[in-house]
Design an enzyme around this catalytic site. Structure first.
Site, short mmCIF file in Angstrom:
data_model
loop_
_atom_site.label_atom_id
_atom_site.label_comp_id
_atom_site.label_asym_id
_atom_site.label_seq_id
_atom_site.Cartn_x
_atom_site.Cartn_y
_atom_site.Cartn_z
N TYR A 99 4.88 -42.06 15.28
CA TYR A 99 5.80 -41.39 14.35
C TYR A 99 5.19 -40.06 13.95
O TYR A 99 3.99 -39.83 14.13
CB TYR A 99 6.10 -42.26 13.12
CG TYR A 99 4.90 -42.86 12.42
CD1 TYR A 99 4.19 -42.15 11.47
CD2 TYR A 99 4.51 -44.17 12.69
CE1 TYR A 99 3.11 -42.71 10.81
CE2 TYR A 99 3.44 -44.75 12.04
CZ TYR A 99 2.74 -44.01 11.09
OH TYR A 99 1.66 -44.57 10.44
N HIS A 130 -0.26 -40.24 15.70
CA HIS A 130 0.42 -38.96 15.81
C HIS A 130 -0.09 -38.24 17.04
O HIS A 130 -1.20 -38.50 17.51
CB HIS A 130 0.16 -38.07 14.58
CG HIS A 130 0.40 -38.76 13.28
ND1 HIS A 130 1.55 -39.46 13.01
CD2 HIS A 130 -0.36 -38.85 12.17
CE1 HIS A 130 1.49 -39.95 11.78
NE2 HIS A 130 0.33 -39.61 11.26
#
Length: 348
Positions: A275, A325
């Protein structure tokens, strides 16, 4: 007889002389002198000089502005970047409101899978209870023709040190900071103005009166936490120990919409990493509430180190190598936004 002839001749001569004299007199009286035939110049008169009329005032031209706001160039303007237009959705609602407490099923399923949540909790009930503690934010976040909101999104990179960006950052309408960002002792480089402070429970800090606390909820527990932290202080743990109470204005709390998370992941980071990072979410959030966006303090320093400007650990930088990430892909997105003229990226 001869005498008669003399008399006649004399009379004839007298008559001729009389005719000659009469003719001369008539010509003299009928002919004007040549000087009278030439028109006299007008008599010069001295007149007072009249002041010149002032030149007409130059009309004030309207300041060039964008299509959707009064800035020279507005983020939401279409037709200036095909790449941007394919990703930017002006209809996305950046934050939750008391009038919008339900989430689309696909969004809800995706969001609940990011971090583990208690299975017996009902999302609508949690959101409704949250809005019993905090106020529903104002809906006037969309661009307006008579408004120009210039925003500074300030990351925490060590590349801010020595930048002298403080006064420039402070000059913006909104100044958005994130996580554990501090300004004390670093005002020359990072400024001291904050209007929005983005955080999640595990990175929470107190904010000054008048500052918007912007919550990034990565799980349902986070919505419970913000209500608790501003009231009872009963929630002390998420997946780690968290700040039990937070100082902030309850009527200025903004909770980012989980649908906005998914939109950022789908359209902007394209599912690189599990995400998006806080920095990426903060930037895309700014693209939706601001008319012009300037970005400071993103990326590595000049030596390639990823660290926070207030830390001595030059090899800090959460999540860069963990796979949660994708910092490198997000950096490319930020550089592209800059090259397409949608943000102004200030490098250290």
């Amino acid at each position: 007889m001869q005498c008669k002839r003399k008399v006649c001749l004399c009379a004839l001569l007298c008559g001729a002389v009389f005719v000659m004299l009469a003719t001369h007199t008539i010509q003299k009286n009928s002919l004007l002198p040549i000087t009278l035939l030439v028109p006299r110049p007008a008599t010069a008169t001295t007149t007072k000089a009249q002041p010149e009329a002032p030149p007409p005032a130059t009309p004030t031209l309207p300041r060039p502005s964008g299509e959707s706001c009064s800035c020279p160039s507005c983020v939401a303007d279409k037709g200036r970047s095909e790449w941007f237009d394919q990703r930017y959705d002006s209809e996305q609602q950046p934050f939750l409101t008391a009038q919008n407490t339900s989430l689309p099923p696909l969004t809800l399923k995706w969001w609940l899978a990011l971090q583990r949540s208690a299975p017996d909790l009902k999302v609508e009930e949690v959101i409704e209870k949250m809005f019993q503690v905090i106020a529903s934010p104002s809906p006037d976040w969309r661009p307006q023709k008579n408004r120009c909101n210039k925003c500074a999104v300030v990351g925490n990179s060590g590349n801010l040190l020595g930048s002298n960006y403080g006064p420039l950052i402070n000059s913006h309408t909104y100044v958005i900071r994130m996580n554990k960002a501090t300004t004390g002792g670093f005002e020359k480089d990072v400024g001291n103005k904050t209007t929005h402070h983005i955080m999640y429970p595990e990175s929470a800090v107190d904010v000054q009166p008048g500052v918007h606390l912007v919550l990034l909820p990565f799980k349902l527990r986070d919505l419970q936490w913000v209500a608790s932290a501003l009231s009872t202080g009963e929630i002390k743990m998420t997946y780690m120990r968290v700040k039990e109470r937070v100082k902030a204005d309850k009527d200025k709390v903004i909770v980012v919409n989980p649908s906005f998370f998914k939109y950022t992941c789908d359209k902007w980071t394209e599912h690189h990493g599990r995400y998006p990072s806080t920095g990426m979410l903060a930037l895309i959030f700014a693209l939706h509430i601001c008319d012009e966006v300037s970005v400071f303090g993103y990326g590595a320093d000049s030596q390639g180190n990823w660290h926070h400007y207030w830390e001595h650990n030059r090899y800090a930088g959460a999540f860069r190598k963990t796979g949660v990430h994708n910092a490198d892909f997000e950096t490319q997105v930020i550089l592209k936004l800059d090259s397409e003229g949608k943000i102004k990226l200030h490098k250290g």
